[in-house]
Scaffold this motif. Structure first.
Motif, PDB file in Angstrom:
ATOM      1  N   ARG A 268      44.964  39.510  30.496  1.00  6.59           N
ATOM      2  CA  ARG A 268      45.023  40.912  30.101  1.00  6.59           C
ATOM      3  C   ARG A 268      44.179  41.743  31.070  1.00  6.59           C
ATOM      4  NH1 ARG A 268      48.989  40.942  26.195  1.00  6.59           N
ATOM      5  NH2 ARG A 268      48.823  38.993  25.036  1.00  6.59           N
ATOM      6  N   GLY A 269      44.512  43.006  31.177  1.00 13.27           N
ATOM      7  CA  GLY A 269      43.746  43.880  32.045  1.00 13.27           C
ATOM      8  C   GLY A 269      42.276  43.917  31.675  1.00 13.27           C
ATOM      9  N   THR A 270      41.978  43.866  30.379  1.00 10.02           N
ATOM     10  CA  THR A 270      40.585  43.890  29.937  1.00 10.02           C
ATOM     11  C   THR A 270      39.822  42.667  30.441  1.00 10.02           C
ATOM     12  OG1 THR A 270      41.346  42.916  27.849  1.00 10.02           O
ATOM     13  CG2 THR A 270      40.966  45.297  27.891  1.00 10.02           C
ATOM     14  N   GLU A 271      40.484  41.488  30.459  1.00  7.49           N
ATOM     15  CA  GLU A 271      39.829  40.269  30.919  1.00  7.49           C
ATOM     16  C   GLU A 271      39.603  40.303  32.430  1.00  7.49           C
ATOM     17  OE1 GLU A 271      38.619  37.958  29.041  1.00  7.49           O
ATOM     18  OE2 GLU A 271      39.383  38.755  27.168  1.00  7.49           O
ATOM     19  N   ILE A 272      40.569  40.847  33.176  1.00  8.13           N
ATOM     20  CA  ILE A 272      40.407  40.937  34.621  1.00  8.13           C
ATOM     21  C   ILE A 272      39.223  41.818  34.955  1.00  8.13           C
ATOM     22  CG2 ILE A 272      41.489  41.647  36.780  1.00  8.13           C
ATOM     23  CD1 ILE A 272      44.204  41.152  35.390  1.00  8.13           C
ATOM     24  N   ARG A 273      39.129  42.946  34.288  1.00  9.08           N
ATOM     25  CA  ARG A 273      38.026  43.865  34.559  1.00  9.08           C
ATOM     26  C   ARG A 273      36.684  43.238  34.216  1.00  9.08           C
ATOM     27  NH1 ARG A 273      42.425  46.837  34.222  1.00  9.08           N
ATOM     28  NH2 ARG A 273      42.521  48.812  35.364  1.00  9.08           N
ATOM     29  N   ARG A 274      36.681  42.364  33.215  1.00 11.80           N
ATOM     30  CA  ARG A 274      35.424  41.716  32.844  1.00 11.80           C
ATOM     31  C   ARG A 274      34.896  40.846  33.986  1.00 11.80           C
ATOM     32  NH1 ARG A 274      34.479  39.404  26.907  1.00 11.80           N
ATOM     33  NH2 ARG A 274      36.068  40.983  26.650  1.00 11.80           N
ATOM     34  N   ASP A 275      35.786  40.270  34.796  1.00 16.67           N
ATOM     35  CA  ASP A 275      35.361  39.483  35.950  1.00 16.67           C
ATOM     36  C   ASP A 275      34.538  40.305  36.924  1.00 16.67           C
ATOM     37  OD1 ASP A 275      36.531  37.165  35.118  1.00 16.67           O
ATOM     38  OD2 ASP A 275      38.258  37.259  36.461  1.00 16.67           O
ATOM     39  N   PHE A 276      34.768  41.611  36.933  1.00 13.61           N
ATOM     40  CA  PHE A 276      34.110  42.483  37.896  1.00 13.61           C
ATOM     41  C   PHE A 276      32.908  43.209  37.292  1.00 13.61           C
ATOM     42  CE2 PHE A 276      38.184  41.767  39.771  1.00 13.61           C
ATOM     43  CZ  PHE A 276      38.015  41.903  41.132  1.00 13.61           C
ATOM     44  N   GLU A 277      32.586  42.916  36.045  1.00 17.05           N
ATOM     45  CA  GLU A 277      31.539  43.675  35.371  1.00 17.05           C
ATOM     46  C   GLU A 277      30.352  42.799  34.991  1.00 17.05           C
ATOM     47  OE1 GLU A 277      33.645  45.547  32.208  1.00 17.05           O
ATOM     48  OE2 GLU A 277      34.680  46.968  33.532  1.00 17.05           O
ATOM     49  N   ASP A 278      29.945  41.936  35.946  1.00 14.99           N
ATOM     50  CA  ASP A 278      28.792  41.069  35.703  1.00 14.99           C
ATOM     51  C   ASP A 278      27.508  41.638  36.282  1.00 14.99           C
ATOM     52  OD1 ASP A 278      29.283  40.811  38.377  1.00 14.99           O
ATOM     53  OD2 ASP A 278      29.574  38.635  38.363  1.00 14.99           O
ATOM     54  N   GLY A 279      27.573  42.904  36.738  1.00 13.04           N
ATOM     55  CA  GLY A 279      26.375  43.564  37.243  1.00 13.04           C
ATOM     56  C   GLY A 279      26.125  43.385  38.723  1.00 13.04           C
TER      57      GLY A 279
END
Length: 418
Positions: free
Chosen positions: A45-56
Motif C-alpha cells: 500500500r502507498g502508506t507502507e511504502i511511505r513508511r520506508d522513507f520515514e525512519d528519520g
C-alpha cells in the motif's frame, strides 16, 4: 489485469538478475566488494511504502524513467551517509569528515548521480536480458529528502494511501562496511498488464482479488494485535504489514539471526499452508510474565512448562483470530493444527516449513507482519505462507464485497500441553 505464479516467477528472476548486475557494477566502479541481500516482489500500500522513507534518516536517490519493454520509474535510494561514502571512494578523497556537510556540492552530486545511474542501468539490463527486450532509460535525476514525497510523490504509477502496487525491491550491501542501498521499480499498470498477459501460463488471478486478499490479511493482523492486548494486557498495534512474493529459499534470509521463540501451525482448507508467530526472547519473557504472574521457574533456556504453555496459548488464540477471519470471508472452513513450540536460532525456526512447501513449489506469497507494543518489549513477527495452488483457488472464489461486510469471529481451540 491477471497474474499467475509463472509470470511472477519471471519477474522475480528479473529482479535477482538486475540486482546481481547492479552489485557487480558497483564493485567494479568503487573497488568495494558487494553482495545482494533479499530481493522481493512487494505488493504494498502507498502508506507502507511511505513508511520506508520515514525512519528519520536523510536519503539520496537517483531516479530514471523507463520506456519500451517496461514503462515506469526506477529509483535507487541510499541513506545519506552511504551515498557520501560511495562518493568519497569514487573520488579517492582521504578524509571522510570532509563529507559531513549539510548539502551535496556540485561535484559530489554529480558523482552520486553517476553511481546511481550505473546502478539503475544494471537493474534495467538484467530485466531486459530476462525479457529479451529493449528498455530505454531517461537522463538520471538526483533527489534528496527525509520522506517519500520527493522520491515518488509526483509519479503517477506510485500508489496513493490505500492502493496496492507491485514493486520490485532489492537491497545490496558492501561487504565489511555500512554502505547499502535499496531499489524500487514503480511500473505503469498498463505496462505490467501487457507483460503479465504475455508471461501467464494459466488462467491466473485477477489483481483486484489479490488486493482483496491483502485486505483480509490486514484484518487478520489487527485481530492478532487485539488478541495479544486482551490476553497480555500489553497494548499492541500493527506496525509493518506487507504481502511479498519471494522464492522459498529467500524466506529464511528475512528472519533475524538471533534466538527466537514462537509457535508454528499448519492450516488446512481453502487455502492451506503455514502460520508462524515469532518473538525475540525478551518479548517472549514479557509475554510469560504478563500471562503467568507467579513467575514460574524456567528451564535452562528460560522457559519452563508454564512459560511454554503461555506462549502456545497466545499463539493458538491469535491463529484462530487470523484464520477464522479468512474462513468467514471466503465462506469456507480453515482448520489449524495444535501449536508447535519453537525456540531456535533465526532461519532454523522456519526451515521445517520451507522444506515442506518446497516439495511442491518454488515460490510463495508471504504475508509478513510485525506487531509491536508501545513502550514495552513486545515484537511479534507473523508469517502466513499459503500453498500457492490453494491460494489461487481461494482468490478466484473470493467475493471482495464480503471483506468489509463480514466480521471476524474467532473460535478458540484448547491448547494441548506437551
Amino acid at each position: 489485469m491477471k497474474l499467475d505464479v509463472n509470470a511472477l516467477g519471471t519477474f522475480y528472476r528479473m529482479a535477482r538478475e538486475g540486482a546481481g548486475l547492479a552489485a557487480g557494477r558497483l564493485t567494479r566502479m568503487t573497488g568495494v566488494e558487494t553482495q545482494v541481500g533479499v530481493t522481493k516482489l512487494n505488493f504494498m500500500r502507498g502508506t507502507e511504502i511511505r513508511r520506508d522513507f520515514e525512519d528519520g534518516t536523510e536519503k539520496v536517490g537517483i531516479r530514471v524513467e523507463l520506456t519500451g519493454g517496461i514503462e515506469g520509474h526506477s529509483v535507487v535510494v541510499f541513506d545519506r551517509k552511504s551515498a557520501l561514502r560511495i562518493v568519497e571512494t569514487l573520488l579517492s578523497e582521504s578524509d571522510t569528515d570532509e563529507f559531513d556537510v549539510e548539502e551535496f556540492d556540485e561535484m559530489n552530486r554529480s558523482a552520486a548521480t553517476e553511481v546511481g545511474n550505473i546502478m539503475n542501468n544494471g537493474f534495467v539490463d538484467g530485466w531486459a536480458d530476462v525479457l529479451e527486450t529493449v528498455i530505454d532509460v531517461s537522463t538520471p535525476e538526483f533527489i534528496e529528502g527525509t520522506s517519500g514525497e520527493p522520491f515518488f510523490g509526483d509519479i503517477d504509477e506510485a500508489p496513493d494511501g490505500g492502493d496496492l502496487a507491485l514493486l520490485f525491491h532489492s537491497h545490496i550491501g558492501a561487504v565489511g562496511t555500512e554502505i547499502g542501498f535499496s531499489h524500487y521499480l514503480f511500473p505503469k499498470r498498463e505496462s505490467m498488464a501487457q507483460l503479465l498477459e504475455h508471461l501467464r501460463t494459466s488462467d491466473g488471478i485477477e489483481y483486484d482479488k489479490l488486493d482483496g486478499f491483502d485486505r483480509m490479511a490486514e484484518q487478520g493482523a489487527e485481530e492478532v494485535a487485539k488478541t495479544a492486548t486482551t490476553l497480555t494486557g500489553i497494548e499492541t498495534s500493527v506496525e509493518i504489514r506487507r504481502l511479498n512474493f519471494v522464492s522459498l529459499e529467500a524466506i529464511p534470509e528475512e528472519v533475524a539471526n538471533e534466538k527466537l521463540v514462537g509457535v508454528a501451525f499448519e492450516f488446512d482448507g481453502t487455502p492451506s499452508g503455514y502460520l508462524l508467530f515469532l518473538f525475540d526472547e525478551e518479548s517472549a519473557h514479557e509475554i510469560v510474565n504478563a500471562m503467568v504472574p507467579m513467575n514460574a521457574p524456567g528451564d535452562e533456556d528460560g522457559f519452563g512448562e508454564m512459560g511454554t504453555s503461555a506462549i502456545k496459548e497466545l499463539g493458538n488464540i491469535m491463529a484462530s483470530g487470523f484464520l477464522d477471519g479468512w474462513a468467514n470471508v471466503l465462506d469456507t472452513t480453515i482448520d489449524h493444527s495444535t501449536p508447535e513450540f519453537i525456540h531456535d536460532i533465526g532461519a532454523a525456526a522456519v526451515d521445517p516449513v520451507i522444506i515442506q512447501l518446497g516439495e511442491n513449489q518454488d515460490f510463495a506469497f508471504v504475508f509478513d507482519t510485525v506487531v509491536v507494543a508501545d513502550g514495552r518489549e513486545f515484537d511479534c513477527e507473523i508469517y502466513a505462507i499459503p500453498d500457492e495452488s490453494d491460494l489461487e483457488r481461494a482468490l478466484n472464489d473470493l467475493d471482495v464485497d464480503r471483506i468489509d461486510e463480514t466480521p471476524t469471529t474467532a473460535e478458540f481451540q484448547e491448547v494441548e500441553n506437551t
